[in-house]
Write a protein that holds these residues in place. Structure first.
Motif, PDB file in Angstrom:
ATOM      1  N   GLY A   1      39.260  33.756  33.364  1.00  0.00           N
ATOM      2  CA  GLY A   1      39.792  34.094  32.097  1.00  0.00           C
ATOM      3  C   GLY A   1      41.298  34.203  32.101  1.00  0.00           C
ATOM      4  O   GLY A   1      41.946  34.385  33.112  1.00  0.00           O
ATOM      5  N   PHE A   2      41.813  34.107  30.936  1.00  0.00           N
ATOM      6  CA  PHE A   2      43.251  34.183  30.724  1.00  0.00           C
ATOM      7  C   PHE A   2      43.700  35.608  30.452  1.00  0.00           C
ATOM      8  O   PHE A   2      44.810  35.989  30.800  1.00  0.00           O
ATOM      9  CB  PHE A   2      43.609  33.269  29.548  1.00  0.00           C
ATOM     10  N   VAL A   3      42.813  36.421  29.852  1.00  0.00           N
ATOM     11  CA  VAL A   3      43.204  37.761  29.443  1.00  0.00           C
ATOM     12  C   VAL A   3      42.283  38.839  29.980  1.00  0.00           C
ATOM     13  O   VAL A   3      42.732  39.869  30.466  1.00  0.00           O
ATOM     14  CB  VAL A   3      43.239  37.861  27.895  1.00  0.00           C
ATOM     15  N   SER A   4      40.976  38.629  29.922  1.00  0.00           N
ATOM     16  CA  SER A   4      40.040  39.735  30.048  1.00  0.00           C
ATOM     17  C   SER A   4      39.611  40.107  31.466  1.00  0.00           C
ATOM     18  O   SER A   4      39.184  41.228  31.688  1.00  0.00           O
ATOM     19  CB  SER A   4      38.799  39.440  29.212  1.00  0.00           C
ATOM     20  N   ASP A   5      39.695  39.210  32.429  1.00  0.00           N
ATOM     21  CA  ASP A   5      39.235  39.550  33.775  1.00  0.00           C
ATOM     22  C   ASP A   5      40.252  40.421  34.501  1.00  0.00           C
ATOM     23  O   ASP A   5      41.347  40.673  34.018  1.00  0.00           O
ATOM     24  CB  ASP A   5      38.974  38.273  34.581  1.00  0.00           C
ATOM     25  N   GLU A   6      39.886  40.874  35.688  1.00  0.00           N
ATOM     26  CA  GLU A   6      40.722  41.823  36.424  1.00  0.00           C
ATOM     27  C   GLU A   6      42.037  41.212  36.924  1.00  0.00           C
ATOM     28  O   GLU A   6      43.092  41.807  36.808  1.00  0.00           O
ATOM     29  CB  GLU A   6      39.937  42.394  37.609  1.00  0.00           C
ATOM     30  N   HIS A   7      41.990  40.038  37.489  1.00  0.00           N
ATOM     31  CA  HIS A   7      43.180  39.420  38.076  1.00  0.00           C
ATOM     32  C   HIS A   7      43.623  38.207  37.256  1.00  0.00           C
ATOM     33  O   HIS A   7      43.845  37.131  37.786  1.00  0.00           O
ATOM     34  CB  HIS A   7      42.907  39.002  39.521  1.00  0.00           C
ATOM     35  N   THR A   8      43.780  38.385  35.957  1.00  0.00           N
ATOM     36  CA  THR A   8      44.158  37.274  35.095  1.00  0.00           C
ATOM     37  C   THR A   8      45.663  37.260  34.871  1.00  0.00           C
ATOM     38  O   THR A   8      46.384  38.167  35.262  1.00  0.00           O
ATOM     39  CB  THR A   8      43.449  37.379  33.736  1.00  0.00           C
ATOM     40  N   TYR A   9      46.108  36.212  34.211  1.00  0.00           N
ATOM     41  CA  TYR A   9      47.536  35.975  34.010  1.00  0.00           C
ATOM     42  C   TYR A   9      48.193  37.076  33.197  1.00  0.00           C
ATOM     43  O   TYR A   9      49.277  37.545  33.526  1.00  0.00           O
ATOM     44  CB  TYR A   9      47.722  34.620  33.328  1.00  0.00           C
TER      45      TYR A   9
ATOM     46  N   ARG B   1      47.419  40.191  32.812  1.00  0.00           N
ATOM     47  CA  ARG B   1      47.312  41.569  33.309  1.00  0.00           C
ATOM     48  C   ARG B   1      48.631  42.039  33.916  1.00  0.00           C
ATOM     49  O   ARG B   1      48.882  43.225  34.014  1.00  0.00           O
ATOM     50  CB  ARG B   1      46.211  41.694  34.355  1.00  0.00           C
ATOM     51  N   ASP B   2      49.477  41.105  34.333  1.00  0.00           N
ATOM     52  CA  ASP B   2      50.764  41.441  34.915  1.00  0.00           C
ATOM     53  C   ASP B   2      51.817  41.454  33.810  1.00  0.00           C
ATOM     54  O   ASP B   2      51.955  40.491  33.045  1.00  0.00           O
ATOM     55  CB  ASP B   2      51.144  40.408  35.981  1.00  0.00           C
ATOM     56  N   SER B   3      52.563  42.544  33.697  1.00  0.00           N
ATOM     57  CA  SER B   3      53.540  42.668  32.616  1.00  0.00           C
ATOM     58  C   SER B   3      54.660  41.641  32.733  1.00  0.00           C
ATOM     59  O   SER B   3      55.234  41.224  31.727  1.00  0.00           O
ATOM     60  CB  SER B   3      54.108  44.081  32.582  1.00  0.00           C
ATOM     61  N   TRP B   4      54.971  41.209  33.948  1.00  0.00           N
ATOM     62  CA  TRP B   4      56.004  40.180  34.113  1.00  0.00           C
ATOM     63  C   TRP B   4      55.528  38.844  33.564  1.00  0.00           C
ATOM     64  O   TRP B   4      56.320  38.085  32.995  1.00  0.00           O
ATOM     65  CB  TRP B   4      56.398  40.046  35.581  1.00  0.00           C
ATOM     66  N   ASN B   5      54.258  38.560  33.709  1.00  0.00           N
ATOM     67  CA  ASN B   5      53.718  37.319  33.154  1.00  0.00           C
ATOM     68  C   ASN B   5      53.680  37.369  31.634  1.00  0.00           C
ATOM     69  O   ASN B   5      53.879  36.354  30.969  1.00  0.00           O
ATOM     70  CB  ASN B   5      52.328  37.038  33.709  1.00  0.00           C
ATOM     71  N   VAL B   6      53.434  38.537  31.069  1.00  0.00           N
ATOM     72  CA  VAL B   6      53.462  38.685  29.615  1.00  0.00           C
ATOM     73  C   VAL B   6      54.873  38.423  29.103  1.00  0.00           C
ATOM     74  O   VAL B   6      55.067  37.729  28.102  1.00  0.00           O
ATOM     75  CB  VAL B   6      52.964  40.088  29.193  1.00  0.00           C
ATOM     76  N   LEU B   7      55.878  38.970  29.795  1.00  0.00           N
ATOM     77  CA  LEU B   7      57.263  38.723  29.413  1.00  0.00           C
ATOM     78  C   LEU B   7      57.586  37.235  29.513  1.00  0.00           C
ATOM     79  O   LEU B   7      58.227  36.671  28.631  1.00  0.00           O
ATOM     80  CB  LEU B   7      58.206  39.536  30.303  1.00  0.00           C
ATOM     81  N   ASP B   8      57.137  36.594  30.578  1.00  0.00           N
ATOM     82  CA  ASP B   8      57.364  35.168  30.770  1.00  0.00           C
ATOM     83  C   ASP B   8      56.731  34.364  29.640  1.00  0.00           C
ATOM     84  O   ASP B   8      57.358  33.464  29.072  1.00  0.00           O
ATOM     85  CB  ASP B   8      56.795  34.745  32.123  1.00  0.00           C
TER      86      ASP B   8
END
Length: 91
Positions: free
Chosen positions: A1-9, A11-18
């Protein structure tokens, strides 16, 4: 998953900023020919582009995270400095 799983993209705040920086860049490019005033404000978000480098350099991510964590302590130093300036300003 892109959002909902434990180790998804996202989940990291730096990736959200990116992702936010890339999305704002795409929106400003798509709407570049329009005369909307809010599109100009999106162009000012280009300043955030250098922050994308933080994702690729782990040492830089550590430095930036440390700076963010030190902000409350820097606030205490600012309060003490302002009190000293106030005392010497009254004298």
């Amino acid at each position: 998953g892109f959002v909902s799983d434990e180790h998804t993209y996202l989940r990291d705040s730096w990736n959200v900023l990116d992702m936010l920086i890339v999305a704002l860049g795409i929106i400003s490019l798509v709407l570049a020919e329009s005369n909307f005033s809010w599109v100009r404000s999106l162009r000012t978000m280009r300043v955030l582009r250098p922050l994308r480098v933080i994702n690729h350099v782990p040492e830089l991510k550590i430095v930036v995270n440390t700076l963010f964590r030190s902000i409350p302590e820097l606030g205490n130093v600012l309060v003490v400095s302002l009190l000293c300036w106030l005392v010497f300003g009254i004298l």
